[in-house]
Design a protein around this motif. Structure first.
Motif, PDB file in Angstrom:
ATOM      1  N   THR A  39     -25.929   3.858   9.677  1.00 23.56           N
ATOM      2  CA  THR A  39     -27.509   4.207   9.706  1.00 23.56           C
ATOM      3  C   THR A  39     -28.475   3.463   8.830  1.00 23.56           C
ATOM      4  O   THR A  39     -29.224   2.458   9.299  1.00 23.56           O
ATOM      5  CB  THR A  39     -27.456   5.817   9.518  1.00 23.56           C
ATOM      6  N   ARG A  62     -35.868  11.679  -6.841  1.00 15.22           N
ATOM      7  CA  ARG A  62     -36.067  12.705  -5.812  1.00 15.22           C
ATOM      8  C   ARG A  62     -36.097  14.263  -6.486  1.00 15.22           C
ATOM      9  O   ARG A  62     -35.549  14.415  -7.468  1.00 15.22           O
ATOM     10  CB  ARG A  62     -34.479  12.504  -5.063  1.00 15.22           C
ATOM     11  N   ASN A  66     -33.927  18.950  -3.041  1.00 20.15           N
ATOM     12  CA  ASN A  66     -33.653  18.177  -1.784  1.00 20.15           C
ATOM     13  C   ASN A  66     -32.169  17.788  -1.959  1.00 20.15           C
ATOM     14  O   ASN A  66     -31.671  16.980  -2.756  1.00 20.15           O
ATOM     15  CB  ASN A  66     -34.442  17.137  -1.634  1.00 20.15           C
ATOM     16  N   HIS A  71     -20.039  11.953   1.725  1.00 24.48           N
ATOM     17  CA  HIS A  71     -19.563  11.260   2.743  1.00 24.48           C
ATOM     18  C   HIS A  71     -17.908  11.123   2.359  1.00 24.48           C
ATOM     19  O   HIS A  71     -17.577  10.930   1.448  1.00 24.48           O
ATOM     20  CB  HIS A  71     -20.184   9.780   2.607  1.00 24.48           C
ATOM     21  N   ARG A 125     -20.509  14.050   6.283  1.00 22.15           N
ATOM     22  CA  ARG A 125     -20.586  13.086   7.325  1.00 22.15           C
ATOM     23  C   ARG A 125     -19.589  12.081   6.988  1.00 22.15           C
ATOM     24  O   ARG A 125     -19.279  11.776   5.825  1.00 22.15           O
ATOM     25  CB  ARG A 125     -22.164  12.420   7.260  1.00 22.15           C
ATOM     26  N   SER A 185     -28.806   9.496   9.966  1.00 20.49           N
ATOM     27  CA  SER A 185     -27.946  10.483  10.594  1.00 20.49           C
ATOM     28  C   SER A 185     -28.423  11.660  11.250  1.00 20.49           C
ATOM     29  O   SER A 185     -29.423  12.323  10.607  1.00 20.49           O
ATOM     30  CB  SER A 185     -26.872  10.860  10.053  1.00 20.49           C
ATOM     31  N   GLY A 236     -35.095  19.096   3.603  1.00 20.93           N
ATOM     32  CA  GLY A 236     -35.682  17.976   3.945  1.00 20.93           C
ATOM     33  C   GLY A 236     -36.915  18.043   4.643  1.00 20.93           C
ATOM     34  O   GLY A 236     -37.881  17.056   4.313  1.00 20.93           O
TER      35      GLY A 236
HETATM   36  O1  TXA Z   1     -27.785   8.497   7.579  1.00 17.23           O
HETATM   37  C1  TXA Z   1     -27.807   9.240   6.858  1.00 17.23           C
HETATM   38  O2  TXA Z   1     -27.557  10.405   6.613  1.00 17.23           O
HETATM   39  C2  TXA Z   1     -28.100   8.528   5.092  1.00 17.23           C
HETATM   40  C3  TXA Z   1     -26.971   7.722   4.923  1.00 17.23           C
HETATM   41  C4  TXA Z   1     -26.826   7.362   3.672  1.00 17.23           C
HETATM   42  O3  TXA Z   1     -25.512   8.258   5.182  1.00 17.23           O
HETATM   43  N1  TXA Z   1     -28.380   9.372   4.307  1.00 17.23           N
HETATM   44  C5  TXA Z   1     -29.592  10.092   4.207  1.00 17.23           C
HETATM   45  O4  TXA Z   1     -29.523  11.006   3.349  1.00 17.23           O
HETATM   46  O5  TXA Z   1     -30.157  10.148   5.007  1.00 17.23           O
HETATM   47  P1  TXA Z   1     -30.697  11.559   2.771  1.00 17.23           P
HETATM   48  O6  TXA Z   1     -30.349  12.277   1.336  1.00 17.23           O
HETATM   49  O7  TXA Z   1     -31.844  10.691   2.652  1.00 17.23           O
HETATM   50  O8  TXA Z   1     -31.185  12.532   3.763  1.00 17.23           O
HETATM   51  C6  TXA Z   1     -30.254  14.062   4.016  1.00 17.23           C
HETATM   52  C7  TXA Z   1     -30.939  15.089   4.614  1.00 17.23           C
HETATM   53  C8  TXA Z   1     -32.078  15.513   3.967  1.00 17.23           C
HETATM   54  O9  TXA Z   1     -33.018  15.773   4.821  1.00 17.23           O
HETATM   55  C9  TXA Z   1     -31.492  16.824   3.316  1.00 17.23           C
HETATM   56  O10 TXA Z   1     -32.494  17.666   3.165  1.00 17.23           O
HETATM   57  C10 TXA Z   1     -30.488  17.415   4.313  1.00 17.23           C
HETATM   58  O11 TXA Z   1     -30.148  15.860   4.818  1.00 17.23           O
HETATM   59  N2  TXA Z   1     -29.647  18.306   3.856  1.00 17.23           N
HETATM   60  C11 TXA Z   1     -28.606  17.894   3.028  1.00 17.23           C
HETATM   61  N3  TXA Z   1     -27.895  18.857   2.604  1.00 17.23           N
HETATM   62  C12 TXA Z   1     -28.180  19.941   3.365  1.00 17.23           C
HETATM   63  C13 TXA Z   1     -27.787  21.089   3.477  1.00 17.23           C
HETATM   64  N4  TXA Z   1     -26.884  21.712   2.679  1.00 17.23           N
HETATM   65  N5  TXA Z   1     -28.598  22.014   4.245  1.00 17.23           N
HETATM   66  C14 TXA Z   1     -29.483  21.463   4.826  1.00 17.23           C
HETATM   67  N6  TXA Z   1     -30.105  20.342   4.871  1.00 17.23           N
HETATM   68  C15 TXA Z   1     -29.300  19.377   4.081  1.00 17.23           C
END
Ligand code: TXA
Ligand code: MG
Length: 346
Positions: A39, A62, A66, A71, A125, A185, A236
């Motif tokens: 991604t 960050r 958030n 992974h 993921r 993703s 997010g």
């Molecule tokens: O494709 C992707 O998902 C990439 C690659 C590196 O794997 N990662 C990514 O991570 O986009 P990030 O941190 O930029 O975005 C993660 C999203 C955020 O919107 C966060 O709020 C949401 O996932 N998220 C993470 N843990 C969560 C949870 N426990 N409940 C709800 N939303 C969550």
């Protein structure tokens, strides 16, 4: 990073196995690693190491509220990070992993609260990029990783962009070539069984694909058939995202061509197919995408190029709202400062 070509093990990238071995060692010992996924590039740390995870938040700038995505190398590792995942989670992972699908599941006590910003859930993921899989497998620990950009910037879809954003805040960078998908993703929340599967963030695993496997209609969280989702459940959505410096102006169908924009400053124009150019604009950057997939793959790169060209505005044609077109629309709207289609007007 080595400039030499693949070592014949099929990483599909200019990288040697030895580099991945060293990066895995860095993860195991509390270090941070920028690594490729299908991604976008990720900024990884051991998900079991609360100190390393705190360093990820610092390096990105960050907000601590958030949460990060954890992974895994393989679906069999699911029990290391979640407590009693619902059956539908296995069904979805069996169908869509490895790949661009993230599931929000009950968090195991082994995963430090900092990973999930204190939520009782953890986002999980299983990436498909061969370098990511080998890295996580060799590290032997789940890898918590947000996108490898400074907070609020577009996600990096190649290594150099990640390096420009994070510089020497991170010691180890792994090159896996340009990302195949280019958008983050799909994030899916499973509340209670297949009937309440909701999309928190659109991505390449589309609602249509999820609906087909589950036999029920899958909607966006807070969408017409779902109860509203709170900011706590979808953290997010609280934060500004994917913002280039230039102002992003989405448009659909006929080009808006507002009078005040006439040739006052260089602009970027992103179009699908062969629609005619707007001759009255000073177009510094014109990109025509042959497919919605190519558009998705290129969006963040083009945002940054537009900034480098000194563009003041980026006119971005919206694709139809189906398949990955939904994810692309979502990112364009967010980059424009508009939340979604409902607030959309030129
Ligand atoms: O494709 C992707 O998902 C990439 C690659 C590196 O794997 N990662 C990514 O991570 O986009 P990030 O941190 O930029 O975005 C993660 C999203 C955020 O919107 C966060 O709020 C949401 O996932 N998220 C993470 N843990 C969560 C949870 N426990 N409940 C709800 N939303 C969550
Ligand atoms: Mg991100």
């Amino acid at each position: 990073m080595s400039g030499s070509s693949a070592d014949g093990r099929g990483f599909g990238a200019p990288i040697q196995l030895e580099e991945i071995v060293q990066a895995a060692e860095a993860l195991r010992t509390g270090g941070l690693v920028v690594f490729p996924t299908e991604t976008v590039y990720g900024l990884g740390a051991s998900a079991f190491d609360a100190t390393a995870v705190r360093r990820v938040f610092e390096a990105k700038g960050r907000p601590a509220d958030n949460p990060l995505i954890v992974h895994l190398a393989d679906i069999s590792d699911l029990s290391r990070v979640t407590e009693h995942p619902p059956e539908v989670a296995s069904l979805l992972f069996e169908r869509f992993s490895p790949g661009p699908l993230t599931l929000v599941l009950p968090r195991s006590s082994r995963v430090p609260a900092a990973v999930s910003a204190g939520l009782p859930t953890v986002a999980v993921r299983i990436p498909s990029h061969p370098v990511a899989r080998e890295l996580i497998r060799l590290a032997g620990v789940p890898v918590a990783a947000p996108s490898a950009n400074r907070s609020g910037r577009p996600s990096p879809t190649d290594l150099e962009t990640a390096r420009q954003d994070l510089g020497d805040r991170v010691a180890v960078y792994l090159d896996g070539g340009p990302c195949e998908v280019g958008l983050e993703s799909t994030v899916v929340r499973i509340a209670a069984g297949a009937a309440s599967v909701e999309v928190l963030r659109e991505g390449a695993v589309t609602r249509e694909m999820l609906s087909e496997v589950l036999g029920v209609t899958v909607d966006a969280a807070g969408g017409s058939s779902n109860p509203p989702v709170s900011a706590a459940e979808s953290p997010g959505t609280r934060h500004a995202h994917y913002m280039p410096r230039a102002r992003v102006i989405p448009f659909e169908g006929a080009f808006p061509g507002p009078e005040q924009d006439r040739a006052t400053a260089p602009v970027a124009l992103l179009r699908i197919g062969n629609a005619p150019e707007m001759e009255y604009l000073d177009i510094a950057l014109l990109r025509r995408f042959g497919s919605v997939e190519e558009y998705a793959r290129s969006l963040y790169r083009v945002f940054r190029e537009a900034d480098e060209e000194g563009c003041t505005r980026i006119y971005a044609e919206l694709p139809p709202p189906r398949g990955i077109g939904r994810a692309l629309r979502d990112r364009i709207f967010r980059a424009s400062g508009l939340e979604n289609d409902e607030n959309f007007s030129i």
